[in-house]
Design an enzyme around this catalytic site. Structure first.
Site, short mmCIF file in Angstrom:
data_model
loop_
_atom_site.label_atom_id
_atom_site.label_comp_id
_atom_site.label_asym_id
_atom_site.label_seq_id
_atom_site.Cartn_x
_atom_site.Cartn_y
_atom_site.Cartn_z
N PRO A 197 0.83 -1.22 0.00
CA PRO A 197 0.00 0.00 0.00
C PRO A 197 0.86 1.26 0.00
CG PRO A 197 0.06 -0.97 2.18
CD PRO A 197 0.81 -1.91 1.30
N CYS A 213 2.70 1.73 9.74
CA CYS A 213 2.91 3.10 9.27
C CYS A 213 3.70 3.89 10.31
CB CYS A 213 1.58 3.78 8.99
SG CYS A 213 1.74 5.49 8.43
#
Length: 417
Positions: free
Chosen positions: A79, A163
Site C-alpha cells: 500500500p 505506518c
C-alpha cells in the site's frame, strides 16, 4: 559442462551434488570461524564485515537450494498513500504481481462519511485486493471490516500496524499501535469475528528495535487461533526508527513460531526479481512485498511469460519505462484516476529515461502542464508514444555511431613521439 553432465550416471550426479553442498557448507564454516575469532578479539569493525559476508553467502546458498517452480511465491504490491489507486494496481498486475493492496483506509472516516466510502471503494474484477484499514478505535475498525467484506474483490482485510509517519504518531495508530499489544490483539480478534470467513483477516507489523523476543511473542499471539487468529501476517523488517536495513533473519525466525496455515509476507529491501527470490529462499516466507521499487519500475518483478499486455502498440514498445507508462494511461482512460496520481506515477516511472535525455525533459514538462485534465489523456498517450520512439531511435543512432568505423575520406591523424 552440459554434455559432460549428460554422460554421468545418477549415482555420479548425486555425488557431484553432495560435493557442491559440502563446498558451500565449508565456505560458511570458514566464515563462521572467522566470525568466532573476531568475537574473541573483540574487533567490532571486522566482525560487522564478516557478519555481512556470512549473511550474503548464506542467502545465496539458500536461494540455490530452493526448488524453483515447486513453491509459489506471491509477488505483492504494498500500500502507498496517493499511489495505490486502481489504475496503478491493474498496471502492476499486468507485469506479474499476484496480490495488491489498497491505500490505507481511515476506519473512522470510512464508517462515518458516505462520500469517503464511495471514493475509497474502487475495485475491478481483474484485481483481487487486500483492503488495508488504519485507526485505533476498535468499534469503527470492526464496522469498516464488515463493510469491506461485502465487496467481492476484497479477499482480505488488513490492520495497518506498520505506518511510521507523523500522522500515525499523533493519532497513535499504525506502527505506534505496537506499543499497546493488548489493544492490538483485541482489535484483530474483533476483525476476525466480524469477517465471518467472507474475507481473510490480515495484519501488517514492524519489528521491535533490538528486541526479537518481543517481536516473536507478538507474532505468536496475533496468529494463534486461540487468541487472535490472523491468517495473513506481513512483517516489515525494520523498526519505527528506520535507521537500519531490513532484518530478514527475524522474519525467518517468525516463520518458525507461527502456525503453518498462516501466510507470511516479507517486506523490506527488495528492489529486483533476484532480491525477491533471495528473500523468499532465505526467510522461507510465502510472499514478498515491495512498494517503492514498483513505484519507480512496475516491471521490477516481471518475467516475460507473466506479462499480459492488452494493446499491440504497448507490446511493441522497446523501452520498459514507456511500456509501463503507456499501459498505466490506458487503465486511467478506463477506470479513471486523480490527476495528482497520474502526475506522480509518470514522473516516477519516466525519471530515468528523461534524465538520460535532458533535452526532452522540457518537452515532457510541457505535456504535463498542458494535459491538466483527464479529457486530454489520449493526446498525452500519443505524445508519450512518440517520445518513446524518439528516445529509442536516439539510442540506436548513438550505438551505430560508436560502432561505425571512420570513413576512408576522413583524414587519419597519427601522433608519433
Amino acid at each position: 559442462k552440459k554434455k559432460k553432465t549428460m554422460h554421468l550416471t545418477s549415482q555420479q550426479q548425486h555425488k557431484l551434488q553432495d560435493a557442491n553442498e559440502c563446498a558451500s557448507n565449508s565456505c560458511l564454516v570458514m566464515i563462521g570461524c572467522q566470525l568466532l575469532a573476531c568475537v574473541i578479539i573483540r574487533h567490532r569493525q571486522t566482525l560487522e564485515d564478516f557478519a555481512q559476508q556470512y549473511y550474503v553467502i548464506a542467502a545465496e546458498i539458500a536461494c540455490q537450494r530452493s526448488v524453483q517452480g515447486k513453491r509459489k511465491i506471491l509477488r505483492c504490491c504494498g500500500p502507498m498513500v496517493g499511489a495505490s489507486e486502481l489504475a496503478f494496481r491493474l498496471t502492476v498486475r499486468a507485469f506479474g504481481i499476484d496480490l495488491t493492496w489498497t491505500p490505507m483506509i481511515d476506519a473512522d472516516g470510512f464508517t462515518k462519511s458516505y462520500l469517503y466510502r464511495k471514493e475509497m471503494i474502487q475495485f475491478h474484477d481483474n484485481d483481487p485486493t487486500v483492503a488495508q484499514l488504519g485507526g485505533r478505535d476498535r468499534t469503527n475498525i470492526i464496522h469498516a471490516a464488515k463493510l469491506l467484506a461485502q465487496v467481492d474483490q476484497v479477499k482480505a482485510v488488513e490492520l495497518n500496524c506498520g505506518c511510521p509517519m507523523r500522522c500515525a504518531r499523533k493519532g497513535r495508530y499504525g506502527a505506534f499501535l505496537l506499543n499497546e499489544p493488548d489493544l492490538l490483539c483485541s482489535i484483530v480478534q474483533g476483525m476476525r469475528s466480524a469477517l465471518h470467513g467472507k474475507a481473510l483477516c490480515a495484519v501488517k507489523i514492524r519489528i521491535y528495535k533490538n528486541d526479537p523476543l518481543r517481536t516473536l511473542n507478538l507474532c505468536r499471539r496475533l496468529t494463534s487461533p486461540q487468541e487472535c487468529g490472523a491468517q495473513i501476517l506481513t512483517v516489515h523488517g525494520r523498526s519505527v526508527c528506520k535507521e537500519h536495513d531490513a532484518d530478514w533473519n527475524i522474519i525467518r525466525q517468525i516463520k518458525t513460531v507461527i502456525p503453518k496455515h498462516v501466510l507470511l509476507i516479507a517486506n523490506g529491501d527488495v528492489r529486483s526479481l533476484r532480491q525477491l527470490r533471495l528473500c523468499a529462499a532465505f526467510t522461507a516466507c510465502d510472499g514478498v512485498m515491495a512498494a517503492r521499487a514498483l513505484l519507480k519500475d512496475p516491471e521490477s518483478f516481471s518475467v516475460p511469460s507473466d506479462r499480459s499486455l492488452p494493446d499491440s502498440s504497448i507490446r511493441g514498445c522497446a523501452l520498459p519505462p514507456f511500456r509501463a507508462a503507456l499501459l498505466y494511461l490506458k487503465w486511467v482512460e478506463i477506470v479513471g484516476a486523480p490527476w495528482q496520481c497520474i502526475q506522480r506515477h509518470l514522473t516516477e516511472i519516466l525519471e530515468r529515461p528523461l534524465r538520460q535525455a535532458p533535452h526532452l525533459r522540457k518537452q515532457f514538462t510541457t505535456l504535463r502542464s498542458n494535459s491538466s485534465s483527464a479529457n486530454e489523456l489520449e493526446s498525452l498517450y500519443k505524445a508519450l508514444n512518440a517520445l518513446s520512439l524518439t528516445i529509442d531511435s536516439h539510442q540506436q543512432d548513438t550505438t551505430i555511431s560508436r560502432t561505425q568505423p571512420p570513413s576512408s575520406s576522413s583524414p587519419v591523424v597519427v601522433s608519433v613521439r
